[in-house]
Design an enzyme around this catalytic site. Sequence first.
Site, short mmCIF file in Angstrom:
data_model
loop_
_atom_site.label_atom_id
_atom_site.label_comp_id
_atom_site.label_asym_id
_atom_site.label_seq_id
_atom_site.Cartn_x
_atom_site.Cartn_y
_atom_site.Cartn_z
N ASP A 407 3.78 15.69 43.40
CA ASP A 407 2.89 14.53 43.40
C ASP A 407 1.55 14.95 42.78
O ASP A 407 1.29 16.13 42.58
CB ASP A 407 2.72 14.05 44.84
CG ASP A 407 1.93 12.76 44.93
OD1 ASP A 407 1.93 11.99 43.95
OD2 ASP A 407 1.31 12.52 45.98
N GLU A 410 -0.68 14.29 37.57
CA GLU A 410 -1.15 13.69 36.30
C GLU A 410 -2.03 14.66 35.53
O GLU A 410 -1.99 14.59 34.29
CB GLU A 410 -1.90 12.38 36.59
CG GLU A 410 -1.02 11.27 37.14
CD GLU A 410 -0.57 11.50 38.58
OE1 GLU A 410 -1.30 12.17 39.31
OE2 GLU A 410 0.51 11.02 38.95
N ASP A 484 2.28 4.55 43.88
CA ASP A 484 1.74 3.83 45.04
C ASP A 484 1.76 2.31 44.87
O ASP A 484 0.73 1.69 44.59
CB ASP A 484 0.32 4.31 45.32
CG ASP A 484 0.31 5.78 45.70
OD1 ASP A 484 1.39 6.31 46.02
OD2 ASP A 484 -0.77 6.39 45.69
C1 GLC Z 1 -0.11 9.91 46.78
C2 GLC Z 1 1.37 9.66 46.58
C3 GLC Z 1 1.99 9.19 47.86
C4 GLC Z 1 1.73 10.22 48.94
C5 GLC Z 1 0.25 10.48 49.09
C6 GLC Z 1 -0.05 11.60 50.06
O1 GLC Z 1 -0.76 8.72 47.04
O2 GLC Z 1 1.60 8.76 45.53
O3 GLC Z 1 3.37 8.97 47.70
O4 GLC Z 1 2.27 9.77 50.14
O5 GLC Z 1 -0.31 10.82 47.84
O6 GLC Z 1 0.52 12.78 49.68
#
Ligand code: GLC
Length: 779
Positions: A407, A410, A484
């Site tokens: 995650d 980017e 998200d």
């Molecule tokens: C980001 C991710 C989400 C995750 C959060 C905490 O917002 O897109 O899926 O739960 O980070 O790690």
Amino acid sequence: MLEDTSFAIHPGKEQQSGAMVYRDIGRLLKYELIDSTYRFTCENGNVAIQFYTDSIVRVVMNQKEQPKLVGSRAVVAEPEKVSIEETVQDETLVISTANVELNITKDPFRLTILDHQGREIVAEGDRGMAYRENGEVVAFKIMHETDHFYGFGEKAGHLDKRGEAYEMWNSDVYAPHNPETNALYESIPYFMTLRDGKAHGVFFDNTYRSKFDMKSSDDCYTFSAEGGQLDYYVMAGPEPKTVLEQYTHITGRIPLPPKWSLGYHQSRYSYETEQEVRDLAKTFIEKDIPLDVIHLDIHYMNGYRVFTFDKERFPNPEKLVADLHEMGIRVVPIVDPGVKKDTEYPIYQEGVNQDQFCKYIEGDIYFGEVWPGISAFPDFTDEKVRKWWGEKHEFYTNMGIEGIWNDMNEPAVFNETKTMDVSVMHRNDGNPTTHRELHNVYGLLMGESTYEGMKEKLQGKRPFLLTRAGYAGVQRYASVWTGDNRSFWEHLQMSLPMVMNLGLSGVAFTGPDVGGFAHDTNAELLTRWTQVGAFTPFFRNHSAIGFRYQEPWQFGEKHEDIMKKYIQMRYEWMPQLYSLFYEASQKGLPVMRPLLMEYPEDVKTYNLNDQFMIGDNVVFAPILQPSVTDRAVYLPKGVWVEFSTGIVYEGEKTHLIHAELDELPIFVRKGTAIMQGEWNSNKDKRSNKVTMNVYAGVSGEKYRFTYYDDDGETFAYEDGQYLALDVEVTSTKQTVEIKVVDYKGDFKPAYQEINVNVIGLHEGQDVIINGEKQKTIKL
Ligand code: GLC
């Protein structure tokens, strides 16, 4: 922020648009053919043309120097030996392969690519290839009235992107995704055009911030980038499927995922303690709701330090993973790229001591703030760093973990620009360049590092990787979830075209957060979303901190029962889905696809956003609005059988279909077949019985498909341990004939036969299986 108020449209604040001044590539001065590559010298720059296959042409413009033809992070194919014919005339030059013809006019240099029937694929008019003094490069292409555009990776809005303009810049967008949300987490600078039933594709392999504009002009579209070369591939098609085969020939296909990763995933930001995770797993088992994976979000770590566990919250992660494994459930932890700046933290120490982090040209490490606070970021553009990071995953594999969730790659940084300073200098495997150029591939390269590292550590087992960011080619390493989203009906609606366009962009293994991530979900929305999720390639329920818990039992028994039914259905459909994942790994075709992919001649499918297909013969028409139990369903050519009722519907018509909360309208085309398994239990998810449901036709329909199976978790299939049956179904008034026309592989599944169940047999019709009247296919 003032920009979020009406101040944004204060009079006098509007941007001065003004026509951009581009310098055209100009007149052709000379050209030569060296090693199958044409090199054109033009008045204002250089162009190279290469042939990857008879149907894939690469065009590269470089305004400063000879086009560079190596170094792509996306392309895995090499140009093949293609035989070319060349005809030179005063004003033009014609270059032909077996499938395409390139028409080049010399003054100015303009390129038109046609097929041998004279069908135009891409063409240049008044304007062609050009650039600006600031380094921007642009291609102007003629747009026809009947052009429809698809792909562009992960984009909000409708299926058909005509009339839209998009930017490619991997972005962390927590604000609600809207039709106008332009850049999201993935950048896949690729699209497919459908024109009068025929398709072609264009892949613009440029990692700078790039733009695609099908909006500003009625007769021309453009693609452009802030810097780099104008480097693009034209895929001649002519069907949507061949375009995708061609595009994935260039950028690669998904590896066959482990079967468990195709099951149901339960996630939450976060399940915060070992006890909570154990209770969660226990509830799934007790309720007999299928579950393959529990995701561990950031709270499992010690102060959000990657490659650690918080020993208070998770005192014994090894035992947790082992116990869950016993129950048939796997653990997939989140791993973000940010490494906490903490001189007592071994990963940070190593990263600094071994020079693994992104740096400025002057030598200082770049620091940015993410979950752990001030952090450094591995420079994944360097082979040494990719290896180092990959190796680190031993920490997880030693605990029995087989999947990772990447995650914030980017990379997301908590600052105004939302990302790393674009002047950071990446090592780029020996060709140092800025983050401005490589931003869009940071996530892809993290994916490569993680996937390859996991693969090595798992010693023969298939890893699973989920990623948020990526670039063209991301499918080679990871499954993609769409970030998200929110618990809005609009986001359920938008997820369909988004996942379908990702599928058309080579990323077959995708899905949104089922139920919606942020905002509070509700019983009806979660139920309807779970019905859809049961058939999206990636199926994970995930929700955010501070919002309502949304496990399938959170809204009472009535809704729980419905969700359970659909999650179980996911497993009943597993033989069909797994065969489609095999197809994706072989040909690059998406598992979930828009109807236009199968019916490119049918204009009614061109912007059909609220229906989708699984494979080539099943149409899904979910309910996507609250309190609705009837909807219009368009069925394309053929005769269709409703899966749950057996009711027959005529194709090329719109029907009003009733679907109570426990119903998801599914239609199978007559004359075809689907493979079905059964749900046993969480401990034993393998289907011991496999059935081929054949939907009898009468009018000479011939249908061919491949049923695929293997052990589901190792790479033994690469050594022949698989079963691939090519099956042909032929329906006439007298017979429904089912024939295994090809039987490949040495894998012996636990079931020794496939039951054949013919649905809607007409009077007097006989069922013939492999030449005999029987009821099964022996393996
Ligand atoms: C980001 C991710 C989400 C995750 C959060 C905490 O917002 O897109 O899926 O739960 O980070 O790690």
